[in-house]
Design a protein around this motif. Structure first.
Motif, mmCIF file in Angstrom:
data_model
loop_
_atom_site.group_PDB
_atom_site.id
_atom_site.type_symbol
_atom_site.label_atom_id
_atom_site.label_comp_id
_atom_site.label_asym_id
_atom_site.label_seq_id
_atom_site.Cartn_x
_atom_site.Cartn_y
_atom_site.Cartn_z
ATOM 1 N N MET A 1 0.851 -1.199 0.000
ATOM 2 C CA MET A 1 0.000 0.000 0.000
ATOM 3 C C MET A 1 0.882 1.242 0.000
ATOM 4 N N ALA A 2 0.485 2.256 -0.794
ATOM 5 C CA ALA A 2 1.320 3.463 -0.946
ATOM 6 C C ALA A 2 1.396 4.251 0.356
ATOM 7 N N VAL A 3 2.568 4.796 0.633
ATOM 8 C CA VAL A 3 2.748 5.702 1.774
ATOM 9 C C VAL A 3 1.972 6.975 1.466
ATOM 10 N N PRO A 4 1.147 7.480 2.395
ATOM 11 C CA PRO A 4 0.362 8.692 2.105
ATOM 12 C C PRO A 4 1.258 9.893 1.807
ATOM 13 N N TYR A 5 0.723 10.804 1.020
ATOM 14 C CA TYR A 5 1.421 12.062 0.670
ATOM 15 C C TYR A 5 1.452 12.965 1.903
ATOM 16 N N ASN A 6 2.663 13.294 2.360
ATOM 17 C CA ASN A 6 2.851 14.141 3.552
ATOM 18 C C ASN A 6 3.552 15.423 3.118
ATOM 19 N N HIS A 7 2.770 16.461 2.786
ATOM 20 C CA HIS A 7 3.368 17.668 2.216
ATOM 21 C C HIS A 7 4.329 18.355 3.180
ATOM 22 N N LYS A 8 4.042 18.311 4.463
ATOM 23 C CA LYS A 8 4.897 19.020 5.434
ATOM 24 C C LYS A 8 6.302 18.424 5.468
ATOM 25 N N ALA A 9 6.363 17.104 5.594
ATOM 26 C CA ALA A 9 7.666 16.439 5.670
ATOM 27 C C ALA A 9 8.438 16.577 4.354
ATOM 28 N N ILE A 10 7.726 16.384 3.247
ATOM 29 C CA ILE A 10 8.377 16.439 1.930
ATOM 30 C C ILE A 10 8.925 17.837 1.659
ATOM 31 N N GLU A 11 8.118 18.859 1.943
ATOM 32 C CA GLU A 11 8.545 20.229 1.624
ATOM 33 C C GLU A 11 9.709 20.678 2.509
ATOM 34 N N GLN A 12 9.673 20.305 3.785
ATOM 35 C CA GLN A 12 10.796 20.656 4.665
ATOM 36 C C GLN A 12 12.075 19.955 4.204
ATOM 37 N N LYS A 13 11.951 18.692 3.839
ATOM 38 C CA LYS A 13 13.111 17.907 3.390
ATOM 39 C C LYS A 13 13.775 18.557 2.173
ATOM 40 N N TRP A 14 12.972 18.936 1.189
ATOM 41 C CA TRP A 14 13.567 19.437 -0.045
ATOM 42 C C TRP A 14 14.042 20.883 0.062
#
Length: 804
Positions: A1-14
């Motif tokens: 099952m796909a890992v849900p889209y987590n905009h907060k974590a992704i945006e901070q990381k990049w």
């Protein structure tokens, strides 16, 4: 099952990743592309969602160009001098230097939330002495070339801002900045001779890839016209009054003359009987702005009591004053031909002045005229030896004829006026001029620039026509750099347009203390390839920037004479009912909460999705949900497909190339709202296809990621990494569409009998007419009755069998 889209974590990381490893790096091998936003003035209110729109558009375009192989010049800075910053400081009770620094820090934080690839190493600030040294240097050069000069005359005066305004800063009779009603005030002013560049500013518009609307606005503002100056002798005096007219062919029809109330002869033309009325009219007119005077529907005027002599026929014409004539257009005096000008006709009717028709359709005079005859063609009548001539021909020939007769000359005129360059305020660049009683006006030596603003306790405007700097004796009193005698510094400051008229040049060499910009960097990085900002700057900023660029070209600083190759004007984001967002109206939508709840990528996409980017759009927070759902659905499709490892099919290849083609076409035409809807449409198609095939192949998903990257950089970087790549998605090439791969193998087509659809069949996309009709007839054979009398095939659209 796909890992849900987590905009907060992704945006901070990049954000952290890009900080450590910038994606836009000059390797010395790539060609440059200079994409520029109109830099903001640092308002205390910060950014709202409307400000985001322009910045997102420029960043999308920049990232797109980066993926086409360019090194991007994409800088940001601050237009921090001038009335907006100073008025905010006065309102808040803090020094403008302090409030400006605080505002810049806040807006810079908000701009970073947009995730634009701004190169902060190139940052400029118009209030930095290392920057305004060069603003002052340009002024000194203009002074030495005779383009900067001093003049006392009535100017537009804002009683609220307590400063003079250029004509361009008066909107509907009010101050562009504060909205106060503008009056007139007689002041000593510094002027820039922009009129010397009028012809070049007009003709070079043809070079520019700009919206036609903007080019027309500039052309109309410059207002070039061809005509003649005609000298009318004042009856009983030695004086002549010179008028400018674009219709010298109508001279026989001139039955009165009107002067601007500021005309040098206006007061002296009054007789004993008219003196009181004339003086009152002159005073009342001085309290109106030029815009008010031109917009007043009810024409006013006063008869001076004096007459002029029509030089062509010797008739006496009464001399009037009226505020619809401006002293700074033409000669400040006009001859009036009421039979052929609506405004003159209205004036003549009101004041019972004779009306003589001199142009007639088919040579027939109109009895009891009820309106002016303004058609451009007709035959001359009541015009002496000119009778019978075609008016359009005479219009061209009359200037030379008048010149030969000795009472006029052929002339070209412009509406454009020289630029009022003084402000009676503190927060601006000091004008680098010293007033010496022996040497006159002397520029501050170039090696002594910058002339810095003194630190002061009181910086509020005085309202007297003097800048607050005038009260600082230790700063004002100096010595003449030429003769050494005691002298005084100029105390007016430059307008807020001074720094913004050339800032785009400084970005590419912002740390150079020896030159405004080096030849090497100017040749390598300039001029600007794409300029993005609001259409409200069409006349002011864009015209001034073109003027500065042409001047710097003329003195050899740069080798191009137009600053911006391509221009895009984004529309405004408004509040409910199309009302402009402002704190005072309580309809400002801050981006901060939306970024927190939906993510930067969602807000970027929604800023573009709200409507065509060149048009105004009404903001509605609810619409961002749909964009957020799209990102979640695409995320799930990409992650599920990665795990499925599906092999590509013909259908996937076809969809992939259609996607590339459609998105690229829409992006190139700046139809950015349809780019976003295109992503949603193709995502839906891929999801439907994945239901049949168990997923979508890797190349199609990666192609989608590349196309989406300029619009939603964080999620695409994360997906690119998920697919096993270690370098940034922005270091890949923008995909290219293969038109052959886009072609359909089969198409679905309805088959009709007598215009009614009976069945839908699949046929080869390349089927001939005969093959299509045969396939259609076979499909409806059991439904056909009677004789076939006609067979119709509209290629790839429809098959219709007509039977009887």
């Amino acid at each position: 099952m796909a890992v849900p889209y987590n905009h907060k974590a992704i945006e901070q990381k990049w954000r952290e990743n890009w900080e450590a490893k910038p994606v836009n790096v000059d390797d010395g091998k790539k060609p440059k592309y200079y994409c520029l936003d109109m830099f903001p003035y640092p308002s205390g209110n910060g950014l709202h969602v409307g400000h985001w729109r322009g910045y997102v558009i420029s960043d999308v375009w920049s990232r797109y160009k980066m993926m086409q192989g360019y090194y991007l010049i994409h800088p940001m800075g601050w237009d921090a001098f001038g009335l907006p910053a100073e008025n905010y400081a006065i309102k808040m009770g803090v020094h403008p230097a302090k409030s400006t620094a605080q505002n810049i820090a806040n807006i810079k934080r908000q701009i970073n939330d947009i995730a634009a690839i701004y190169d902060w190493d190139r940052e400029v600030n118009t209030t930095d002495p290392n920057f305004y040294k060069w603003t002052q240097w340009i002024f000194v050069k203009m002074f030495k070339e005779g383009l900067a000069y001093e003049k006392e005359f009535p100017i537009n005066w804002c009683p609220s801002c307590k400063t003079g305004l250029a004509n361009e800063e008066v909107v509907n009779g009010c101050c562009e900045r504060c909205g106060a009603t503008v009056t007139k005030k007689n002041l000593r002013q510094w002027m820039l001779r922009i009129t010397k560049y009028a012809d070049r500013l007009l003709s070079d518009l043809d070079k520019l890839d700009w919206p036609e609307k903007v080019k027309k606005m500039q052309s109309d503002w410059i207002g070039k016209s061809y005509g003649a100056e005609v000298d009318f002798k004042v009856d009983g005096r030695e004086d002549n009054i010179t008028v400018y007219t674009t219709r010298p062919d109508t001279l026989h029809g001139a039955t009165f003359m009107v002067l601007a109330p500021e005309h040098k002869l206006a007061a002296s033309l009054a007789t004993e009987e008219t003196k009181e009325a004339v003086e009152k009219y002159i005073y009342d007119s001085s309290m109106k702005s030029n815009v008010d005077r031109l917009q007043d529907k009810e024409k006013t005027g006063v008869f001076t009591g004096s007459y002029a002599i029509n030089p062509l026929n010797g008739k006496k014409v009464p001399i009037w004053l009226s505020d619809y004539v401006l002293a700074d257009y033409g000669t400040g005096a006009i001859m009036c031909v009421p039979a052929h000008d609506d405004r003159d006709f209205e004036f003549a009717k009101k004041f019972d002045i004779p009306i003589i028709q001199v142009i007639a359709k088919d040579g027939k005079e109109i009895e009891n005229m009820t309106e002016a005859y303004t058609d451009a063609v007709g035959t001359m009548i009541n015009s002496g030896e000119w009778n019978g001539m075609e008016s359009s021909v005479l219009k061209k020939e009359a200037p030379a004829m008048i010149e030969k007769m000795g009472f006029g000359r052929k002339t070209v005129n412009y509406k454009l006026r020289d630029w009022v360059f003084s402000r009676q305020r503190y927060w601006g660049e000091p004008i680098p001029i010293i007033h010496c009683p022996h040497c006159g006006n002397v520029p501050v030596p170039e090696d002594q620039l910058p002339l810095t603003l003194p630190e002061v306790e009181s910086y509020e405007p005085t309202g007297t026509g003097e800048s607050p700097l005038a009260a600082i004796d230790e700063w004002v009193n100096t010595t003449c750099p030429v003769c050494g005698a005691p002298a005084k510094r100029e105390t007016n400051t430059m307008p807020q347009w001074a720094g913004s008229s050339w800032y785009f040049l400084r970005y590419v060499d912002n740390k150079n203390n020896e030159e405004l910009v080096s030849k090497e960097k100017a040749d390598k990085y300039l001029p600007v390839d794409m300029y993005i900002g609001g259409v409200e700057h069409a006349v002011l900023h864009l015209l001034y920037s073109r003027f500065y660029t042409k001047f710097l070209y003329d003195i050899g600083v740069i080798d191009f004479d137009e600053p911006f190759h391509k221009l895009f004007n984004q529309g405004m984001i408004t509040g409910k009912n199309g009302i402009k967002m402002s704190k005072s109206k309580g309809n400002v939508v801050s981006p901060d909460d939306l970024v927190r709840d939906y993510g930067c990528d969602s807000l970027r996409l929604y800023e573009l999705f709200v409507g065509p980017p060149e048009l105004d759009a009404e903001w509605d927070d609810r619409g961002i949900d749909g964009v957020y759902r799209f990102l979640n659905r695409f995320w799930k499709l990409a992650i599920d497909s990665k795990e499925a490892g599906v092999t590509e099919t013909k259908e996937m290849i076809k969809l992939r190339h259609k996607l590339v083609y459609d998105i690229t076409q829409r992006l190139e035409s700046f139809s950015l709202n349809t780019v976003i809807s295109g992503f949603m449409e193709y995502n839906n198609k891929l999801i439907e296809l994945a239901k049949k095939t168990g997923g979508i192949d890797k190349e199609t998903i990666e192609t989608f990621v590349k196309l989406l990257a300029p619009f939603a950089p964080h999620i695409t970087e994360e997906l690119w990494a998920e697919y096993g790549h270690t370098d940034s998605v922005f270091h890949t090439q923008w995909p290219a569409a293969d038109e052959e791969a886009m072609k359909d193998d089969e198409i679905e087509i309805p088959v009709q009998i007598n215009g009614k659809t009976k069945v839908i069949i699949s046929i080869s996309a390349e089927a001939t007419k005969e093959e299509a009709i045969e396939a259609g007839k076979a499909a409806v054979a059991d439904k056909l009755t009677g004789n076939i009398i006609k067979e119709i095939y509209v290629p790839k659209k429809i098959i219709n069998i007509v039977a009887k």
